[in-house]
Design a protein around this motif. Sequence first.
Motif, PDB file in Angstrom:
ATOM      1  N   MET A 219       0.842  -1.215   0.000  1.00  9.06           N
ATOM      2  CA  MET A 219       0.000   0.000   0.000  1.00  9.06           C
ATOM      3  C   MET A 219       0.864   1.246   0.000  1.00  9.06           C
ATOM      4  SD  MET A 219      -2.684  -0.836   3.022  1.00  9.06           S
ATOM      5  CE  MET A 219      -3.157   0.877   3.103  1.00  9.06           C
ATOM      6  N   ASP A 220       0.231   2.396  -0.223  1.00  8.84           N
ATOM      7  CA  ASP A 220       0.916   3.664  -0.042  1.00  8.84           C
ATOM      8  C   ASP A 220       1.162   3.903   1.445  1.00  8.84           C
ATOM      9  OD1 ASP A 220       1.266   4.428  -2.569  1.00  8.84           O
ATOM     10  OD2 ASP A 220      -0.410   5.859  -2.638  1.00  8.84           O
ATOM     11  N   ARG A 221       2.330   4.510   1.723  1.00  4.10           N
ATOM     12  CA  ARG A 221       2.653   4.756   3.123  1.00  4.10           C
ATOM     13  C   ARG A 221       1.656   5.714   3.780  1.00  4.10           C
ATOM     14  NH1 ARG A 221       8.736   6.565   2.136  1.00  4.10           N
ATOM     15  NH2 ARG A 221       7.719   7.390   0.288  1.00  4.10           N
ATOM     16  N   GLN A 222       1.191   6.697   3.003  1.00  2.29           N
ATOM     17  CA  GLN A 222       0.269   7.663   3.621  1.00  2.29           C
ATOM     18  C   GLN A 222      -1.095   7.034   3.901  1.00  2.29           C
ATOM     19  OE1 GLN A 222       1.935   8.042   0.813  1.00  2.29           O
ATOM     20  NE2 GLN A 222       0.830   9.257  -0.715  1.00  2.29           N
ATOM     21  N   ASP A 223      -1.467   6.004   3.134  1.00  3.28           N
ATOM     22  CA  ASP A 223      -2.767   5.372   3.383  1.00  3.28           C
ATOM     23  C   ASP A 223      -2.779   4.658   4.733  1.00  3.28           C
ATOM     24  OD1 ASP A 223      -3.634   6.354   1.020  1.00  3.28           O
ATOM     25  OD2 ASP A 223      -3.392   4.487  -0.114  1.00  3.28           O
ATOM     26  N   VAL A 224      -1.668   3.988   5.044  1.00  3.26           N
ATOM     27  CA  VAL A 224      -1.582   3.330   6.353  1.00  3.26           C
ATOM     28  C   VAL A 224      -1.806   4.364   7.447  1.00  3.26           C
ATOM     29  CG1 VAL A 224      -0.010   2.196   7.972  1.00  3.26           C
ATOM     30  CG2 VAL A 224      -0.043   1.510   5.563  1.00  3.26           C
ATOM     31  N   ARG A 225      -1.163   5.507   7.260  1.00  2.30           N
ATOM     32  CA  ARG A 225      -1.267   6.536   8.302  1.00  2.30           C
ATOM     33  C   ARG A 225      -2.683   7.087   8.379  1.00  2.30           C
ATOM     34  NH1 ARG A 225       4.037   6.245   6.610  1.00  2.30           N
ATOM     35  NH2 ARG A 225       5.601   6.700   8.205  1.00  2.30           N
ATOM     36  N   GLN A 226      -3.241   7.409   7.226  1.00  2.00           N
ATOM     37  CA  GLN A 226      -4.568   8.012   7.263  1.00  2.00           C
ATOM     38  C   GLN A 226      -5.604   7.073   7.878  1.00  2.00           C
ATOM     39  OE1 GLN A 226      -4.707   9.380   3.253  1.00  2.00           O
ATOM     40  NE2 GLN A 226      -3.670  11.288   3.771  1.00  2.00           N
ATOM     41  N   ARG A 227      -5.431   5.777   7.661  1.00  2.00           N
ATOM     42  CA  ARG A 227      -6.385   4.824   8.241  1.00  2.00           C
ATOM     43  C   ARG A 227      -6.132   4.578   9.727  1.00  2.00           C
ATOM     44  NH1 ARG A 227      -6.145   1.171   2.848  1.00  2.00           N
ATOM     45  NH2 ARG A 227      -7.228   2.746   1.605  1.00  2.00           N
ATOM     46  N   SER A 228      -4.925   4.913  10.162  1.00  2.00           N
ATOM     47  CA  SER A 228      -4.573   4.586  11.546  1.00  2.00           C
ATOM     48  C   SER A 228      -4.588   5.789  12.481  1.00  2.00           C
ATOM     49  CB  SER A 228      -3.167   3.968  11.587  1.00  2.00           C
ATOM     50  OG  SER A 228      -3.076   2.859  10.709  1.00  2.00           O
ATOM     51  N   PHE A 229      -4.537   6.972  11.921  1.00  2.00           N
ATOM     52  CA  PHE A 229      -4.427   8.180  12.759  1.00  2.00           C
ATOM     53  C   PHE A 229      -5.713   8.454  13.550  1.00  2.00           C
ATOM     54  CE2 PHE A 229      -1.110  10.868  10.186  1.00  2.00           C
ATOM     55  CZ  PHE A 229      -0.106  10.074  10.693  1.00  2.00           C
ATOM     56  N   VAL A 230      -5.513   9.144  14.664  1.00  2.00           N
ATOM     57  CA  VAL A 230      -6.632   9.751  15.385  1.00  2.00           C
ATOM     58  C   VAL A 230      -7.218  10.827  14.461  1.00  2.00           C
ATOM     59  CG1 VAL A 230      -7.238  11.174  17.381  1.00  2.00           C
ATOM     60  CG2 VAL A 230      -5.486   9.378  17.605  1.00  2.00           C
ATOM     61  N   LYS A 231      -8.545  10.866  14.357  1.00  2.00           N
ATOM     62  CA  LYS A 231      -9.178  11.835  13.449  1.00  2.00           C
ATOM     63  C   LYS A 231      -9.441  13.164  14.159  1.00  2.00           C
ATOM     64  CE  LYS A 231     -10.007   8.493  10.319  1.00  2.00           C
ATOM     65  NZ  LYS A 231      -8.909   7.665  10.880  1.00  2.00           N
ATOM     66  N   ALA A 232      -9.472  14.217  13.384  1.00  2.00           N
ATOM     67  CA  ALA A 232      -9.710  15.549  13.967  1.00  2.00           C
ATOM     68  C   ALA A 232     -11.020  15.573  14.743  1.00  2.00           C
ATOM     69  CB  ALA A 232      -9.710  16.612  12.872  1.00  2.00           C
ATOM     70  N   GLU A 233     -12.028  14.849  14.221  1.00  2.00           N
ATOM     71  CA  GLU A 233     -13.323  14.906  14.923  1.00  2.00           C
ATOM     72  C   GLU A 233     -13.306  14.116  16.237  1.00  2.00           C
ATOM     73  OE1 GLU A 233     -12.601  14.314  11.618  1.00  2.00           O
ATOM     74  OE2 GLU A 233     -13.555  12.366  11.300  1.00  2.00           O
ATOM     75  N   GLN A 234     -12.276  13.335  16.461  1.00  2.00           N
ATOM     76  CA  GLN A 234     -12.208  12.581  17.729  1.00  2.00           C
ATOM     77  C   GLN A 234     -11.659  13.429  18.880  1.00  2.00           C
ATOM     78  OE1 GLN A 234     -10.060   9.213  15.608  1.00  2.00           O
ATOM     79  NE2 GLN A 234     -11.135   8.027  17.160  1.00  2.00           N
ATOM     80  N   MET A 235     -11.211  14.680  18.578  1.00  2.00           N
ATOM     81  CA  MET A 235     -10.617  15.512  19.617  1.00  2.00           C
ATOM     82  C   MET A 235     -11.677  16.058  20.565  1.00  2.00           C
ATOM     83  SD  MET A 235      -7.393  15.578  19.229  1.00  2.00           S
ATOM     84  CE  MET A 235      -6.245  14.984  17.985  1.00  2.00           C
ATOM     85  N   PRO A 236     -11.425  16.206  21.863  1.00  2.00           N
ATOM     86  CA  PRO A 236     -10.249  15.689  22.544  1.00  2.00           C
ATOM     87  C   PRO A 236     -10.275  14.163  22.569  1.00  2.00           C
ATOM     88  CG  PRO A 236     -11.812  16.552  24.136  1.00  2.00           C
ATOM     89  CD  PRO A 236     -12.354  16.867  22.783  1.00  2.00           C
ATOM     90  N   TYR A 237      -9.077  13.568  22.359  1.00  2.00           N
ATOM     91  CA  TYR A 237      -8.989  12.118  22.206  1.00  2.00           C
ATOM     92  C   TYR A 237      -8.264  11.505  23.404  1.00  2.00           C
ATOM     93  CZ  TYR A 237      -7.468   7.601  20.383  1.00  2.00           C
ATOM     94  OH  TYR A 237      -7.232   6.267  20.212  1.00  2.00           O
ATOM     95  N   THR A 238      -8.919  10.579  24.062  1.00  2.00           N
ATOM     96  CA  THR A 238      -8.308   9.919  25.217  1.00  2.00           C
ATOM     97  C   THR A 238      -7.496   8.725  24.723  1.00  2.00           C
ATOM     98  OG1 THR A 238     -10.216  10.581  26.507  1.00  2.00           O
ATOM     99  CG2 THR A 238      -8.806   8.910  27.476  1.00  2.00           C
TER     100      THR A 238
END
Lengths: 289, 774
Positions: free
Chosen positions: B387-406
């Motif tokens: 896969m593309d390296r950025q796709d792994v990240r985008q699927r794994s990152f905390v999303k902006a809408e999850q903030m504040p994120y515990t």
Amino acid sequence: MKAPPFQYHRPQTREELGTLLSSLENAKILAGGQSLMPMMNLRVLAPDHLIDINRIPGLAGIRETPEGIEIGAMTRQADILSSDVVKARLPLLSRALEHVGHIQTRARGTIGGSCCHLDPSAEQPAMCAILDAEFIVTRPDGHRIVPASEWFEGLLQSALGEQEFLEAIRIKPWAKGHGYGFAEYARRHGDFAIAGGAALIEASKDGRITRAALLSFGIEASPRRLSDAEAALIDQPIGKLDLEPAVAAARALDAMEDVHVTPDYRRHLAGVLIRRALNEACTTLERQP
Amino acid sequence: MSGRFFGAAVTRVEDARLLTGTGHYVDDIELPGMLHAAFVRASFAHGRIRSIDKRDALAMPGVVAIYTMDDFADIAQGPMPPMAPHPLLKTPITYHPLSDTEVRHVGEAIAIVLADSRANAEDAAAAVILDVEYLPTVSDVALAHEANSPTAHSQHASNIAATMKAGFGDCARIFAKADHVLTEQFDIHRGGCHAMECRGVVANIDLLTDALTISTSSQSPYMVRRHLAAYLDRDENGIRVMTPDVGGGFGPKANVYAEEFAVALSTIKIRRPVKWIEDRQEHFVATTQQRGQIWSIDVAFDNNGRMRAIRGHCIHDNGAYAPYGLILPATAIASFPGPYALEALDLTVDVVLTNLVPTSPVRGACRPNVAFLLERLADRIARHLGMDRQDVRQRSFVKAEQMPYTTGLKARDGSPISYDSGDYTGALNLVLDKIAAKDFEARRKESKQRGKLRGLGIASCVEDTGIGPFEGASIRVTPAGKVIVATGASSQGQGHRTAFAQIAADALGVELEDVTVETADTAKFPLGISTIASRIAVTAGSSVQLAAHKVRAKAITFASHQLEVDEHDLELEGGAVRVKGIADMKIKLSEIARALAGSTGVPLPGNMEPDLAATAYFNSNALTFAYGANACEVEVDPETGDVRVVRYVVVHDCGKLINPLIVDGQIRGGVVHGIGNALFERMIYDEQGQPLTTTYGDYFLPMASEMPPIEIHHMETPSPRNPIGVKGAGEGGTIPAAACVISAVEDALGPNGPFIPVHPISPQQVVQWLKATR
Ligand SMILES: Cc1cc2nc3c(=O)[nH]c(=O)nc-3n(C[C@H](O)[C@H](O)[C@H](O)COP(=O)(O)OP(=O)(O)OC[C@H]3O[C@@H](n4cnc5c(N)ncnc54)[C@H](O)[C@@H]3O)c2cc1C
């Protein structure tokens, strides 16, 4: 990092210098201080006397003489680098000096100091070796001339005797339009190179090599001419050179090891760099019309 | 918030002085009768001192005294107090001011020589004769971790000083059911630090009052005072500690050092001022170093490349002592899960002692290590799944809408850690856009034509900043109308004087030139913690703002009485309180300050408290999380193995920018630090613990000639957790940089190249890797 105690002398004439050299025990000449002072501050060297030769007139300067270009031992690296005479007639030396240290160290460091200190990776003595320079040495009873082939006696060891000092270096320029090439690899610009190579060529009107010099430095304790490979280049046509003998010769050297690199890697670089130097010499060669 | 100065790229008020050689550093201090110190240091890594013969040395020119620990017995004795006690460290593992019996690393101070010059002191130090019983040495952390290893401290049964555990979620369940599991080993090199100015101390004693004054090149002057007072059993009031200009800190200067104590003890003993200036040779063997760690990591992820859980074991090289407790390894744990929304995490960190210089936080502490692990894993997963390296990240990152994120991890007080704000995917997208990742293949081709292998690297990070409890500030307006800001936060060149002046000038309606900022003198401000961990803008910056607002309120109250105008109708502008809309109805701040300074027999209006001044402490109770995404391009010379970073782009979000120029400088310097980690800086020791790279000829500090242009873009997501909306910016440049560069090198070596789990890498290694791929 303070130097151990020493006595400082500042002769104003060659005579005073001669007297000091013949009377003092464990003395060191101070030129630009860019190798000597760090070694003293690290307490690797502890001379009892420092003889500063910066005030002795006539030890610096670049002169064109019938026997060649004479560069005084005290000539600063920065002055050699900016010399039009050197640029025009000893272009390889100019090219190499770009890689020596930094603006600050070149402003103080001298060609004589570098050629007496003899770091295995030092560019200036290496260029003296490939250019078959003559070392003009002053001794109590006059001068003697040491050819480059006899100047290098080992790691940090020149042919200079106890009471002698280096007066000047004389180099016969190669023919106008000769090809010159230089390549080295250092981790950071201005560092002592891990390895380096240099090449000089002259060619006939029909583009065949008539004269060649090849050198690897930073590989063994002293710079090494690759004489057999030089001979193999004679008569070869520019553009279709067989580079392999030069590469093989460089790779066969008895390479040093240090904390960062293995002899294998150094040999590998020696081969890469001699090839680059030789290729560059072919491109700088001015073809006769 | 923003104003005339807050947010503006004003040039630093410090620069004219520092750049013209008129800064004032510890070594610029000259006192009458001052002695110069040099230390006798261990030339061996582990041994017991049987005896010390100083007779010859004492007879040498200029030598006044030579002290060992015994000589201080009537003043104080025993090991130094620990800076950060930790329940897992059953006994503190700290230095003695001078090593008394057992020496545990090359460079440890054994005796102090006092002479009329440093040169004479060094001559005599070399003449002190030690009789030593050599002990088995352990200099390799992996060996030190083994059960039958020699121990770095002869009285310990094992080198494992502590085992730290942390985690959340149900790792066992996720690993059992995960689509994929990979295991990788990482070896991250320790490295040095190397501020431009080495350490230095001048101590002086008042012969009448016995009060000690210490000037030290430190990030933690208040900690020096606190621990020295405890050690000497003195009241803090009798010890003044200050930091003059400091030429860089980067972490190591946050420690309280044995040399600071030894110099203070010498001054007390000899009753003369004593100066010690660390030279670069000493710096290589006596100042704490970075962060050697060996990690074994399992990662679970799904078919889409979503990272789900991590299990990790770490062998952490703490060196010979733990002066800073377990702070450094703790930052490794605290850096998880980075930007990744993991479902489970299970970490074990074995803190291991070796016979090497201790490690302690250096710019980023262990955050760069963890960013390296996580970002390398993301690349590894991408390669595994094609896969593309950025796709792994985008699927794994905390999303902006999850903030504040515990995150699932807990802070030291047991409260859940939560990310306050941020858009990690947005930052990554932006950096890929800025570096024009879309057109990268064309650039790769162009490099290829020149015989170079080009690679693109990416790396992201999240950084906890603004750790509490506080830094404070006081602000006083003088009768001349000048504003004096004092804070306990010490400064090492970051531009605090400019940034704090910007905040104060806006609040008080004065010009920048009217504000003077005084930092880190225990006689001028009562309390301070440390300039570490990207915390000063949040803590001290907020306190300056709060104090300035108190002063402002007081000025308005005064003016309201004088002008008989309602407070709401007043504003501060042009160095005066004035009636809104009526330019010439005003009272200058200087007049208010003069009136509040009092005159005999004249009561203050409204029975106000004297002095146009206020002090404030902002309690920073919750961390605020900065983040960034980096992308870079390297060119590899396949023949020499040389790696050159040719482009470097940073997207960084540290909340509101007080001064973009200063933040850019922090980030740029930080990236250089990280490139040094990735490609250059290697501190080599032999098996006997002898350091082999102790000059800049052998230790490759990165130089400008090897650095790429560094392009910086800011996102500004205000932090809701402090009054000025800022997040720390001191380390965000460094944290992802090594990961980013190694990612690019791996990309350059191509699909048949190796996975690179180490740094720094060497050209020699690159040549070998390329040979193996052919
Ligand atoms: C940061 C740094 C980087 C450097 N990088 C490089 C590099 O990349 N390449 C390189 O080649 N060099 C490098 N150098 C070394 C530099 O070129 C020195 O200047 C040179 O090696 C010595 O020249 P000097 O004039 O400074 O001699 P000094 O240090 O004064 O003397 C060196 C030695 O030569 C002897 N000596 C000097 N002159 C005479 C004389 N006329 N007769 C007899 N003996 C004499 C001295 O006694 C001493 O033993 C670097 C130095 C520094 C500090």
